[in-house]
Design an enzyme around this catalytic site. Structure first.
Site, PDB file in Angstrom:
ATOM      1  N   SER A   1       3.268 -27.165   8.702  1.00 49.72           N
ATOM      2  CA  SER A   1       3.930 -27.384   8.920  1.00 49.72           C
ATOM      3  C   SER A   1       4.918 -28.525   9.537  1.00 49.72           C
ATOM      4  CB  SER A   1       3.864 -26.235   9.936  1.00 49.72           C
ATOM      5  OG  SER A   1       5.060 -26.534  11.077  1.00 49.72           O
TER       6      SER A   1
ATOM      7  N   ARG B   1      51.250 -38.831   6.475  1.00 49.63           N
ATOM      8  CA  ARG B   1      50.511 -38.006   7.151  1.00 49.63           C
ATOM      9  C   ARG B   1      49.554 -38.724   6.428  1.00 49.63           C
ATOM     10  NH1 ARG B   1      52.551 -32.690   9.109  1.00 49.63           N
ATOM     11  NH2 ARG B   1      55.279 -33.368   8.892  1.00 49.63           N
TER      12      ARG B   1
ATOM     13  N   MET C   1      43.705 -37.914  12.979  1.00 47.45           N
ATOM     14  CA  MET C   1      44.048 -39.235  12.025  1.00 47.45           C
ATOM     15  C   MET C   1      45.697 -38.998  11.937  1.00 47.45           C
ATOM     16  SD  MET C   1      41.813 -39.982   9.124  1.00 47.45           S
ATOM     17  CE  MET C   1      42.027 -38.291   8.456  1.00 47.45           C
TER      18      MET C   1
ATOM     19  N   CYS D   1       8.374 -27.240  11.433  1.00 46.75           N
ATOM     20  CA  CYS D   1       9.200 -26.726  13.299  1.00 46.75           C
ATOM     21  C   CYS D   1       9.562 -27.451  13.949  1.00 46.75           C
ATOM     22  CB  CYS D   1       7.425 -26.105  13.432  1.00 46.75           C
ATOM     23  SG  CYS D   1       6.690 -27.094  13.312  1.00 46.75           S
TER      24      CYS D   1
ATOM     25  N   TYR E   1       9.223 -21.197   4.533  1.00 53.94           N
ATOM     26  CA  TYR E   1       9.577 -21.112   6.073  1.00 53.94           C
ATOM     27  C   TYR E   1      10.155 -21.963   6.035  1.00 53.94           C
ATOM     28  CZ  TYR E   1       6.001 -21.930   8.964  1.00 53.94           C
ATOM     29  OH  TYR E   1       4.762 -22.997   9.390  1.00 53.94           O
TER      30      TYR E   1
HETATM   31  C1  PEP Z   1       7.268 -31.806  15.788  1.00 58.00           C
HETATM   32  O1  PEP Z   1       5.998 -33.406  15.937  1.00 58.00           O
HETATM   33  O2  PEP Z   1       7.975 -32.130  14.905  1.00 58.00           O
HETATM   34  C2  PEP Z   1       6.894 -31.071  16.332  1.00 58.00           C
HETATM   35  C3  PEP Z   1       7.150 -29.673  16.648  1.00 58.00           C
HETATM   36  O3  PEP Z   1       5.967 -30.869  17.611  1.00 58.00           O
HETATM   37  P1  PEP Z   1       6.199 -31.367  18.831  1.00 58.00           P
HETATM   38  O4  PEP Z   1       7.580 -31.671  19.343  1.00 58.00           O
HETATM   39  O5  PEP Z   1       5.492 -30.710  20.078  1.00 58.00           O
HETATM   40  O6  PEP Z   1       5.654 -32.706  19.243  1.00 58.00           O
END
Ligand code: PEP
Ligand code: MG
Length: 877
Positions: free
Chosen positions: A765, A93, A104, A832, A852
């Site tokens: 960001s 196994r 697997m 972001c 964040y």
């Molecule tokens: C990115 O580019 O990561 C962003 C958050 O902006 P958008 O997705 O609006 O281009």
């Protein structure tokens, strides 16, 4: 000393999972705990990696070591491989470091041949059992080692049953089994042009090789990609003396969980079959009995099993999933591992175990897979109904949840059909911002093109709508309203179902059930919040999304994409007017129409966030995205704007860009047309003033974010416009309100020059969508199409748009963090891009010391837990 590639179970322990795999390490540990485990040995994961390094061959040294250990096993077992008088039979196994259930392969009864089978028949005084075991072995070996389709063997069995006029396999007698073995071997020989191997050592060698090979089968590669398991871990192979659950009525085999894996209830949960071998339980040919019934049928084995379950659970401090076999009344343990469980069960088990004093809160937090929480937030398919359904295609699981509805091919159709009370699935070649309303009313979205950060995926995740994207198997005809997949045609109005968590598409109606959130969920999330140091914000463009995110625990907004507001209702007209304006005066007139709407939007968002921080990102996409495409809409716009149709067409074609993602977008728009930034600043500042007046205790300090900056001078130019406009308003209103101007780091040059940029930017960001696109040079919208080839050819293991590429993009982030801090030691740092909701990327952000992460509302709970886990793993000083 040369490297050791093989370990007896008695030489291992639970801390050796990397080398012995999960199964091997746990078998060793059970043996150490004095539990009844059949003897065996483990060929290590390093041997698997060596197999690949040696061009898919097991080298002489390792081969020798395996056979040395086979001799040791023979000694321990008191039986001999290939000896008809006293034969050793083994199971082979796989067992990787992380459990990969069903991915697997397994082979049972290895060691059988024409002589051994006779020996077994005599020894056990049970020829039927002997030949049944032999035919099972041939079938498994042919399938796993030689890739012969199992179904053909089943056909032979069915034919035999028909000839005999019986329905069940169990009604076939010893003579039938003998005939079956002959027919299986004949089929094997004819199909493969070679005899079935009769030398047990050769059988073993080839079986081990096949398990190594199965590490790279399609299923396993896919599973690893889904579960972030690196390809270089390799799998171990466990060779274990067979014990038999199919030798008579005092034998049996089963699987059990120490707690209910669906609900989490603290009660042994499992199934078994008497007189059966492993695969019978799984295959569903006979209906297994529930584990309680074992108490009546085999009380001694049952009591022993219950005791073992309790010991194992306390030992591993986790719910266990076990396999066992009873041979002539004696219990043997074949496996234990942490059991897979539903999200609801995971939370209940974690909370219960803390209450029982078995684990700490930190241990509880580490026990739940963050991505699993998602299941608690979306409707799900009814489990039974899903089991019966077969996917017609599979693509990217872009936004989770289950959706079932009738096919529509345009946003307008979606709106019209839902107005009639129908549930719809929007199927598109790709979506554009104009489709947003249609996407909103749809149960789910299926696109032929686009990756994890395509428009459809981002928007759907934001809305919490189910979405499967990049489904290249589909040939779509939007005009004639049908699509084809694998030769079948699906028309408008036909039902399909989408599973946004797996990417599966089903050509039928599948029942869904609403998600349930139990009290454990909140309790558990509070523990996560106490533990994490990363803050969790959300990406939200509307008050509704913002409210949803707050319900899920968001502590602010990290990204408002202002352009998403431009498509609603009448706004698009004003936006288009602005774009086709020839003079600044005309443009300002159009912008003045947009101002009150935008101000109202920001007020709504500030209200929804109740004083929590909100970062508003200025207009970003190339302008042509807002222009009409159909001739009807173009004519309409010309009429509305009272301009010549040909002139408008010229404007539109003039805005066409060959490479729009690197074209006139981001801060470049505000550099060409500063009045756009003026309007947006006015809207932001006035909205904040108005909401602060209503809620003086909120003290909103607007955060204004300028996108796509690659040079300090670009940022400075736009920032000057922002500051001038904002300060004028504040002076006029005689208000003392702080506001902040920062930028996105999404162009590699900005990361390299972050120290300079931080002279102007109060915060950064990381826009990792664009940063990934520009670092790799992969289009975020088109890469989905060819990245599959990368996974298949093992060039990449992961989608860099879903999980931060820590090596390359991560290096730029690290540079930017250091650069930013050098200039501004307390600079606020966030992310972001879509990666802000991905657990492994969140772990990276924690280690980078970001302030964040920001992600779509439905990923906020996932991010909260992932941030807590990151803090537990890497405490910040
Ligand atoms: C990115 O580019 O990561 C962003 C958050 O902006 P958008 O997705 O609006 O281009
Ligand atoms: Mg961007």
């Amino acid at each position: 000393m040369s490297k050791k590639y093989v370990y007896l179970f008695s030489e291992g322990n639970e801390n050796m999972r990397e080398l012995l795999g999960g199964k091997g390490a746990n078998l060793a540990e059970m043996m150490n705990l004095g539990m009844p485990v059949p003897y065996g040995f483990t060929v290590t994961t390093e041997a698997c990696n060596q197999y690949y390094a040696d061009n898919e061959t097991i080298n002489e040294g390792i081969r020798k070591e395996i056979f040395e250990y086979l001799m040791k096993l023979e000694e321990l077992a008191g039986k001999q491989f290939g000896d008809p008088k006293n034969p050793l039979l083994v199971s082979v196994r796989s067992g990787a470091r992380a459990s990969m259930p069903g991915m697997m392969d397994t082979i049972l009864n290895l060691g059988m041949n024409d002589e051994v089978v006779e020996g077994v028949a005599k020894l056990m005084d049970n020829p039927r059992f002997a030949y049944d075991s032999y035919r099972r072995f041939i079938q498994m070996f042919a399938d796993v080692v030689m890739g012969l389709n199992k179904a053909k063997f089943e056909e032979i069995i069915d034919e035999m049953k028909e000839t005999k006029g019986v329905e069940q396999d169990t009604e076939l007698d010893a003579e039938d089994m003998k005939v079956m073995v002959k027919r299986f071997k004949k089929f094997y020989q004819e199909s493969l042009d070679e005899e079935f191997p009769s030398d047990p050592k050769e059988q073993l060698y080839r079986a081990i090789e096949a398990v190594f090979r199965s590490w790279n089968n399609q299923r396993a590669i896919f599973y690893r990609k889904m579960n972030d398991i690196p390809g270089d871990w390799g799998t171990a192979v466990n060779v274990q003396m067979m014990v038999f659950g199919n030798m008579g009525d005092d034998c049996g085999t089963g699987v059990a969980f120490t707690r209910n894996p669906s609900t989490g209830e603290n009660k042994l949960y499992g199934e078994f079959l008497m007189n059966a071998q492993g695969e019978d339980v799984v295959a569903g040919i006979r209906t297994p009995q529930t584990i309680d019934q074992l108490k009546v049928i085999a009380p001694a084995a049952y009591d022993k099993f219950v005791e073992i379950c309790s010991t194992l659970e306390k030992h591993y401090k986790n719910m266990q999933d076990m396999e066992f076999t009873i041979e002539k009344g004696n219990l043997f343990m074949l496996q234990t591992r942490n059991g897979k469980r539903t999200a609801a069960a995971a939370l209940k088990i974690a909370c219960d175990m803390v209450d029982e004093g078995m684990i700490t809160k930190d241990e509880a937090l580490m026990m739940v897979e963050p991505k699993q929480l998602d299941a608690l937030l979306h409707p799900q398919f009814d489990a039974e109904a899903l089991k019966k359904a077969k996917p017609i295609a599979s693509a990217l699981p872009a936004s989770p949840g289950a959706a079932c509805g009738q096919i529509v091919f345009s946003a307008e159709e979606a709106i019209a059909e839902t107005a009639l009370g129908h549930k719809v699935i929007l199927v598109r070649l790709e979506t554009s911002p104009e489709d947003i309303e249609g996407m909103h009313v749809s149960e789910g979205i299926l696109t032929v093109r686009g990756g994890m950060t395509s428009h459809a995926a981002v928007v759907a995740r934001g809305m919490g709508a189910c979405c499967v994207s990049g489904c290249g198997d589909i040939a779509i005809n939007e005009e004639e309203k049908y699509f084809e997949v694998k030769g079948n045609r699906y028309n408008k109005g036909d039902y399909i179902s989408l599973d946004g968590s797996t990417g599966n598409v089903y050509g039928e109606k599948i029942k869904t059930v609403p998600a349930e959130i139990s009290g454990d969920f909140e309790r558990f999330m509070n523990w996560a919040d106490e533990r994490r140091t990363l803050k969790v914000r959300t990406n939200a463009d509307t008050p509704r999304d913002a409210q949803q995110a707050v319900k899920f625990g968001a502590e602010g907004i990290g990204l408002v994409r202002t352009e998403h507001m431009f498509f609603e209702g009448d706004r698009i007209k004003a936006v288009r007017e602005m774009i086709v304006s020839k003079t600044e005066g005309q443009r300002r007139k159009a912008l003045s129409k947009l101002l009150p709407m935008q101000r109202g939007d920001f007020e709504g968002i500030y209200e929804a966030m109740q004083g929590m921080p909100v970062t508003i990102r200025y207009l970003d996409p190339p302008l042509h995205e807002f222009l009409p495409t159909s001739s009807y809409d173009i004519a309409q716009l010309a009429k509305d704007m009272k301009i010549d149709l040909d002139e408008l067409k010229n404007v539109i074609s003039g805005l066409h860009e060959f490479n729009p993602m690197m074209g006139h977008r981001g801060c470049r728009l505000a550099i060409s047309y500063p009045e756009i930034a003026e309007m947006q600043t006015t809207a932001v500042i006035e909205a904040a003033i108005n909401v602060n007046k209503k809620h003086p205790d909120w003290n909103i300090e607007p955060e204004i974010m300028i996108p796509l900056v690659g040079d300090k001078a670009e940022l400075k130019y736009v920032k000057d416009v922002v500051v001038r406009t904002a300060d004028e308003i504040l002076a006029r209103e005689n208000i003392d309100m702080k506001y902040h101007v920062g930028t996105m780091i999404e162009i590699p040059r900005a990361a390299l020059l972050a120290d300079e940029i931080a002279e102007e930017a109060e915060f950064f960001s990381f826009g990792t969508n664009d940063l990934t696109q520009m670092t790799f040079g992969f289009s975020r919208d088109d890469a989905g199409g060819f990245l599959n080839d990368y996974y298949e050819k093992k060039i990449f293991e992961q989608d860099p748009f879903a999980r931060v590429d820590q090596k390359g993009v991560g290096k730029l982030i690290e540079l930017a963090v250091a650069g930013g801090r050098k200039t501004r030691p307390n600079i606020k740092l966030g992310i972001c891009g879509e990666h802000g909701g991905d657990p492994s990327s969140i772990d990276f952000c924690h280690r980078m010391g970001l302030t964040y992460v920001s992600c779509s509302p439905f990923r906020v709970p996932i991010a909260r837990l992932a941030a807590a886990q990151a803090a537990i793993k890497n405490p910040r000083k």
